[in-house]
Design a protein around this motif. Structure first.
Motif, PDB file in Angstrom:
ATOM      1  N   ASP A 137      -8.475   3.383  -2.696  1.00 48.81           N
ATOM      2  CA  ASP A 137      -9.647   3.242  -3.070  1.00 48.81           C
ATOM      3  C   ASP A 137     -10.051   4.435  -3.431  1.00 48.81           C
ATOM      4  O   ASP A 137     -11.428   4.747  -4.125  1.00 48.81           O
ATOM      5  CB  ASP A 137      -9.992   2.145  -2.278  1.00 48.81           C
ATOM      6  CG  ASP A 137      -9.710   0.940  -2.233  1.00 48.81           C
ATOM      7  OD1 ASP A 137     -10.112  -0.031  -3.401  1.00 48.81           O
ATOM      8  OD2 ASP A 137      -9.144   0.507  -1.369  1.00 48.81           O
ATOM      9  N   PHE A 138     -10.175   5.506  -2.161  1.00 48.91           N
ATOM     10  CA  PHE A 138     -11.625   6.935  -1.991  1.00 48.91           C
ATOM     11  C   PHE A 138     -11.235   7.570  -3.320  1.00 48.91           C
ATOM     12  O   PHE A 138     -12.317   7.804  -4.108  1.00 48.91           O
ATOM     13  CB  PHE A 138     -10.236   7.402  -1.158  1.00 48.91           C
ATOM     14  CG  PHE A 138     -10.704   6.927   0.209  1.00 48.91           C
ATOM     15  CD1 PHE A 138     -11.632   5.961   0.476  1.00 48.91           C
ATOM     16  CD2 PHE A 138     -10.471   7.383   1.046  1.00 48.91           C
ATOM     17  CE1 PHE A 138     -11.982   5.472   1.639  1.00 48.91           C
ATOM     18  CE2 PHE A 138     -10.813   7.154   2.803  1.00 48.91           C
ATOM     19  CZ  PHE A 138     -11.707   5.838   3.026  1.00 48.91           C
ATOM     20  N   VAL A 196     -11.666   4.669   8.397  1.00 49.48           N
ATOM     21  CA  VAL A 196     -11.201   4.563   7.616  1.00 49.48           C
ATOM     22  C   VAL A 196      -9.347   4.868   7.458  1.00 49.48           C
ATOM     23  O   VAL A 196     -10.052   6.157   6.737  1.00 49.48           O
ATOM     24  CB  VAL A 196     -11.986   4.366   6.391  1.00 49.48           C
ATOM     25  CG1 VAL A 196     -11.200   3.363   4.806  1.00 49.48           C
ATOM     26  CG2 VAL A 196     -13.090   3.184   6.315  1.00 49.48           C
ATOM     27  N   ALA A 247      -4.040   3.623   4.139  1.00 51.75           N
ATOM     28  CA  ALA A 247      -4.621   2.594   3.988  1.00 51.75           C
ATOM     29  C   ALA A 247      -5.533   2.728   2.141  1.00 51.75           C
ATOM     30  O   ALA A 247      -4.986   1.446   1.597  1.00 51.75           O
ATOM     31  CB  ALA A 247      -4.600   1.283   4.346  1.00 51.75           C
ATOM     32  N   CYS A 248      -6.018   3.199   1.936  1.00 44.65           N
ATOM     33  CA  CYS A 248      -7.355   3.653   1.279  1.00 44.65           C
ATOM     34  C   CYS A 248      -7.726   3.857   0.328  1.00 44.65           C
ATOM     35  O   CYS A 248      -8.475   4.497  -0.560  1.00 44.65           O
ATOM     36  CB  CYS A 248      -8.666   3.228   2.057  1.00 44.65           C
ATOM     37  SG  CYS A 248      -9.129   1.554   3.113  1.00 44.65           S
ATOM     38  N   PRO A 308     -13.704  -1.785   0.653  1.00 44.00           N
ATOM     39  CA  PRO A 308     -12.453  -0.957  -1.023  1.00 44.00           C
ATOM     40  C   PRO A 308     -11.424  -1.794  -1.435  1.00 44.00           C
ATOM     41  O   PRO A 308     -11.131  -3.231  -0.795  1.00 44.00           O
ATOM     42  CB  PRO A 308     -12.182  -0.002   0.041  1.00 44.00           C
ATOM     43  CG  PRO A 308     -12.598   0.398   1.260  1.00 44.00           C
ATOM     44  CD  PRO A 308     -13.664  -0.855   1.353  1.00 44.00           C
ATOM     45  N   PRO A 310       1.008  -1.484   0.150  1.00 43.91           N
ATOM     46  CA  PRO A 310      -0.042   0.199   0.049  1.00 43.91           C
ATOM     47  C   PRO A 310       0.523   1.383  -0.162  1.00 43.91           C
ATOM     48  O   PRO A 310       0.441   1.935  -0.630  1.00 43.91           O
ATOM     49  CB  PRO A 310      -0.706  -0.613   1.133  1.00 43.91           C
ATOM     50  CG  PRO A 310      -1.277  -1.507   1.560  1.00 43.91           C
ATOM     51  CD  PRO A 310       0.577  -2.234   0.786  1.00 43.91           C
ATOM     52  N   SER A 368     -14.426   8.210   4.067  1.00 42.99           N
ATOM     53  CA  SER A 368     -15.414   7.711   3.119  1.00 42.99           C
ATOM     54  C   SER A 368     -16.616   7.923   4.706  1.00 42.99           C
ATOM     55  O   SER A 368     -16.283   9.054   5.002  1.00 42.99           O
ATOM     56  CB  SER A 368     -15.772   5.966   4.633  1.00 42.99           C
ATOM     57  OG  SER A 368     -14.871   6.233   6.198  1.00 42.99           O
ATOM     58  N   CYS A 417      -7.705  -1.783  -0.166  1.00 46.88           N
ATOM     59  CA  CYS A 417      -7.566  -1.499   0.898  1.00 46.88           C
ATOM     60  C   CYS A 417      -8.078  -2.151   2.225  1.00 46.88           C
ATOM     61  O   CYS A 417      -7.873  -3.547   3.256  1.00 46.88           O
ATOM     62  CB  CYS A 417      -7.360  -0.500   1.585  1.00 46.88           C
ATOM     63  SG  CYS A 417      -9.068   0.442   1.741  1.00 46.88           S
ATOM     64  N   GLN A 418      -9.239  -3.424   1.314  1.00 48.79           N
ATOM     65  CA  GLN A 418     -10.234  -4.430   2.115  1.00 48.79           C
ATOM     66  C   GLN A 418     -10.556  -3.559   3.121  1.00 48.79           C
ATOM     67  O   GLN A 418     -11.431  -4.831   4.623  1.00 48.79           O
ATOM     68  CB  GLN A 418      -9.592  -5.826   2.272  1.00 48.79           C
ATOM     69  CG  GLN A 418      -8.424  -6.167   0.737  1.00 48.79           C
ATOM     70  CD  GLN A 418      -9.740  -6.851   0.128  1.00 48.79           C
ATOM     71  OE1 GLN A 418     -10.643  -7.438   0.646  1.00 48.79           O
ATOM     72  NE2 GLN A 418     -10.367  -6.158  -1.469  1.00 48.79           N
ATOM     73  N   ILE A 419     -10.796  -2.719   3.626  1.00 46.13           N
ATOM     74  CA  ILE A 419     -10.802  -2.158   5.170  1.00 46.13           C
ATOM     75  C   ILE A 419     -12.715  -1.708   5.117  1.00 46.13           C
ATOM     76  O   ILE A 419     -13.040   0.033   4.457  1.00 46.13           O
ATOM     77  CB  ILE A 419     -10.300  -1.023   5.524  1.00 46.13           C
ATOM     78  CG1 ILE A 419      -9.161  -1.465   6.395  1.00 46.13           C
ATOM     79  CG2 ILE A 419     -10.340  -0.233   7.468  1.00 46.13           C
ATOM     80  CD1 ILE A 419      -7.798  -0.319   6.411  1.00 46.13           C
ATOM     81  N   SER A 420     -13.027  -2.154   5.641  1.00 51.98           N
ATOM     82  CA  SER A 420     -15.095  -1.848   5.113  1.00 51.98           C
ATOM     83  C   SER A 420     -15.686  -0.746   5.623  1.00 51.98           C
ATOM     84  O   SER A 420     -14.921  -0.351   6.717  1.00 51.98           O
ATOM     85  CB  SER A 420     -15.895  -3.272   5.114  1.00 51.98           C
ATOM     86  OG  SER A 420     -15.673  -3.732   6.314  1.00 51.98           O
TER      87      SER A 420
END
Length: 835
Positions: free
Chosen positions: A589-590, A581, A585-586, A642, A367, A598, A645-648
């Motif tokens: 995705d964002f 979130v 890490a994300c 996502p 990441p 998020s 990152c897989q952090i929902s």
């Protein structure tokens, strides 16, 4: 089922079921016993009077014959459950159309296709008058499963029950109605069982319930104690051994034990008031989960092997003290219910497998950085062939645990009109609840530094850095956790509800109801650990909402044997808030979602249901209940995962429609042979694409996708069951034999997780096959004792009923798969005692 042996229950309207009117007392008190001696019996010991007799249910919060309730209800009495071998809701679902249970561990209940992986529950779960369902605060929640011992009946109400049962009953409600004390007669109910599972170890249980008057006509009590051990049938092996299949750590490791205790009293204070205190306790200990690795197993020979590196125990216990006060005030009854539900449960997942899949992606594209594995280190560390670790860290273990806790305080005051024959009968009440939940998810990773030194030659602080390159160390409060999430939440609800039924004519009735609720969700959360590539994060907040859930029903009963009805009903579940979130890490995705962060909160969602149904009795030999329905689900609370990152998190996205039909039938073929049949068809799909922004290219859900629940699987569109029961005399004893068949079809429409046009698509996902389950049971009565031999899973089917797999390492290698299936063929004897 639609009909079964009558088991009268002692509630307010029971006073009006006799030709002789009783004085003004609250049932089941002295005058009830005098006026209705044939019925003044403990509900668990009523004599069998034939399979086509009526069942009294309280689906409308008052006692009514099942055939007169304009509602889709399946009611299973204790005798039904004993005869069919039903132990909990997973067995109930096999005999109930349109109900699906996720058997991967979450116990998520879907009714008529209404299910969700995030937010508040979509199915109400009650023990008597206490709601016990839980909210999904993060990772999949595990609903509790009360066992069926000394339960008077289980009622499954299909369709939204927002008026009488409030928030969370969007798809329907499951009610466990416990056996009550008697003031007039002593009764004993006992059940024991011993069985053997092919390829596994024996199971056994023993329990007894005793009830009766302690002071005649003034005070009665009922006490129950029950214990069961479910033998294991899946061996646990060491997956890092040279020959894992031979490295058995524990044989038949997936055994479980359950202890149940219950004590209830009934005090007839005077001819007007009664007080019923009770306490219910259940302690379930699952030693290891019932997943197996297909690469090491041979289901055709009942050889099941689990290679998870750590034992995953699941302790789950709760207690429920309650106090019911019942008063006869002439024109109406006043009923007060006060209860406190306390539950502690620990579940989790295999953190070692998760970490190996996650960490090995760092050698490809981390990441925030890039880490090269050292020469000689096996790669991938985990794939479809198992786990491969360097010899010096072959003992690497990182167990993951999730601690769930619930404390639900519930107070309800209800007024119920007394005369069931009045032109207007009504129920109204106020409801208050304060439900506190705590959630702690931890990936215990004490060997994190040793792992990275072994595979990359660098300390973990060189791997886990934030966007500025600063190391992200352990957090002081969690010194060995590479990830943790701690959340505390409170759901408060205060509501007024009312429902009335007015007889427009002798055959036509109009029912109108409404509930106004004010809900408040507050939370605080704290998360951190090296895996977040971020400093610890915290968040807190409140979410307040009002809801209005009306109901309208028109029923037509031209004669005592036929009922037709049309119903509109609304259901809702409250909104909530998201855990933080981390942007580090994300971030990618964002960017793909077209958002910068998020959403902090999400709103309530709701369903509007339209149903047409009928209940018909033909010469008291054929009873049929049918219904067709159409449900619109708006502003759906959806879990967004996502892909990088897989952090929902949870967001309100999209709309869906569930439509279908169900049927239940009991048929008296001859005086000795009866048949039972259920079938349900559900088409539950999203009706529009779901996106977080206008710039998002790929939707999270595509129009036409099937609604999926906790495990990402669609609800089976077709469910059904069929049973035959034959009664005969043998050696001078009453005997019976029965066969039951249950069916769940393969999914018809792709869920988002299997649809390549969505962000949730993963090519490893596949549609589960159809399932067929057959059981045999017979019995012979020796006075008060019944002896029943049985065979469960007669065909020894081992079809996959669910699965999960490791993270994709990004190399094109296959991934490690873990499967679930039915318990193998099981032989046994059940002994029941009624006195």
């Amino acid at each position: 089922m639609l009909s079964a042996n009558m088991r009268p229950t002692m509630g307010p309207s029971s006073l009006h079921r006799c030709a002789i009117k009783a004085p003004r007392v609250i049932a089941p008190l002295i005058a009830y016993a005098m006026a209705c001696p044939a019925l003044a019996d403990d509900s668990t010991t009523a004599a069998a009077v034939g399979p086509m007799q009526e069942v009294v249910v309280t689906a409308t919060r008052r006692e009514e014959d099942l055939s007169k309730v304009p509602l889709s209800v399946t009611a299973l009495t204790q005798q039904d459950m004993d005869t069919k071998g039903i132990k909990d809701i997973t067995d109930v679902a096999r005999f109930t159309p349109g109900v699906y249970i996720d058997n991967s561990g979450t116990n998520n209940i879907s009714i008529r296709g209404i299910s969700s992986s995030g937010g508040a529950g979509t199915t109400g779960i009650y023990i008597d008058d206490t709601p016990i369902q839980m909210r999904a605060l993060a990772f999949n929640p595990d609903e509790t499963l009360p066992k069926s011992f000394d339960i008077d009946r289980i009622e499954v109400l299909r369709g939204p029950q927002g008026t009488l049962f409030g928030a969370g009953s969007e798809g329907g409600t499951v009610r466990y109605i416990t056996a009550q004390p008697s003031l007039t007669k002593t009764s004993v109910y006992g059940r024991s069982e011993v069985s053997y599972t092919e390829g596994g170890t024996p199971s056994y249980e023993a329990g007894i319930a005793v009830g009766g008057p302690i002071v005649d006509d003034t005070f009665g009590a009922r006490a129950s104690i029950w214990y069961r051990r479910d033998g294991g049938w899946i061996d646990l092996v060491d997956p890092t051994a040279p020959d894992p299949q031979s490295a058995v750590v524990e044989k038949n490791a997936n055994y479980g034990e359950t202890m149940l205790l219950r004590l209830a009293g009934l005090w007839a204070v005077n001819s007007t008031w009664s007080v019923t205190p009770s306490i219910y306790y259940q302690n379930r200990e699952l030693h290891n989960v019932s997943a197996y690795w297909p690469i090491y197993s041979n289901p055709g020979n009942n050889q099941y092997v689990n290679g998870d590196p750590t034992v995953r125990q699941v302790p789950d216990k709760f207690y429920l003290p309650a106090l019911k006060i019942d008063g006869d005030l002439g024109a109406f009854h006043l009923i007060s219910n006060t209860s406190f539900y306390h539950r502690e449960e620990q579940t989790g997942y295999d953190g070692t497998e998760y970490n190996l899949g996650f960490y090995q992606t760092f050698s490809l594209q981390a990441p925030v950085g890039f880490v090269q594995f050292q020469p000689g280190v096996p790669f991938p560390l985990i794939d479809g062939n198992g786990i491969h670790l360097p010899a010096d860290i072959a003992d690497y273990r990182s167990p993951a645990s999730i601690d769930n806790g619930q404390e639900n305080l519930t107070q309800e005051l209800r007024l119920v009109s007394s005369d069931p024959n009045a032109k207007l009968i009504w129920t109204t009440g106020v409801f208050f609840s304060e439900n506190r939940q705590h959630y702690l998810e931890q990936i215990h990773d004490p060997m994190l530094n040793a792992f990275w030194l072994a595979v990359a030659g660098v300390p973990y602080t060189d791997v886990f850095t934030d966007l500025d390159g600063n190391p992200v160390p352990y957090v002081g409060s969690y010194p060995t956790d590479s990830y943790f999430l701690q959340t505390h939440s409170t759901d408060r609800q205060i509501a007024w509800y009312g429902e009335g039924t007015y007889s427009l004519t002798d055959t036509v009735k109009l029912t109108a109801g409404a509930r106004f609720s004010r809900t408040q969700f507050s939370f605080n959360t704290f998360t951190g650990g090296p895996q977040l590539f971020n400093a610890p994060l915290s968040n807190s907040g409140d979410k307040k909402e009002n809801s209005f859930t009306p109901k309208l029903d028109l029923s037509y009963q031209p004669d005592p044997n036929d009922l037709y009805y049309a119903t509109y009903a609304k259901g809702f579940r409250p909104g909530g808030a998201n855990n933080p979130v981390p942007a580090a890490a994300c971030a990618e995705d964002f960017k793909n979602f077209g958002i910068t962060a998020s959403p902090a909160t999400y709103d309530s969602d709701s369903v509007n249901s339209f149903e047409i149904g009928a209940k018909n009795n033909f010469a008291n030999r054929i009873r049929i209940a049918t219904s067709v329905y159409y449900v619109r689900w708006n502003n759906i609370q959806q879990t967004v995962v996502p892909p990088i990152c897989q952090i929902s998190f949870i967001a309100n996205l999209g709309k869906a429609v569930a439509k279908g039909a169900d049927i239940q039938a009991d048929i008296e073929v001859t005086n000795a042979l009866t048949a039972e049949f259920t079938a349900g068809y559900t088409d539950a799909r999203y009706t529009q694409d779901s996106k977080l922004s206008a710039t998002q290219a790929t939707p999270i859900v595509s129009s036409g996708d099937s609604i999926s629940g906790q495990s990402g699987q669609p609800n089976p569109p077709v469910t059904g069951s069929a049973g035959l029961e034959y009664h005969f005399g043998a050696f001078g004893h009453e005997s019976f034999a029965r066969i039951d068949y249950e069916y769940q079809s393969r999914g018809k429409w792709l869920p988002p997780e299997q649809d390549s046009s969505t962000l949730q698509f993963d090519p490893m996902n596949y549609m589960l096959p159809a399932t067929n389950f057959v059981s045999l049971r017979a019995g012979m009565t020796f006075g008060s004792l019944s002896v029943e031999p049985f065979i469960d899973n007669l065909l020894d089917t081992h079809v996959v009923t669910n699965y999960n797999f490791s993270i994709d390492p990004g190399t094109g290698n296959s991934r490690l798969v873990r499967d679930f299936t039915f318990r193998p063929r099981t032989y046994g004897f059940t002994f029941t005692w009624h006195e």
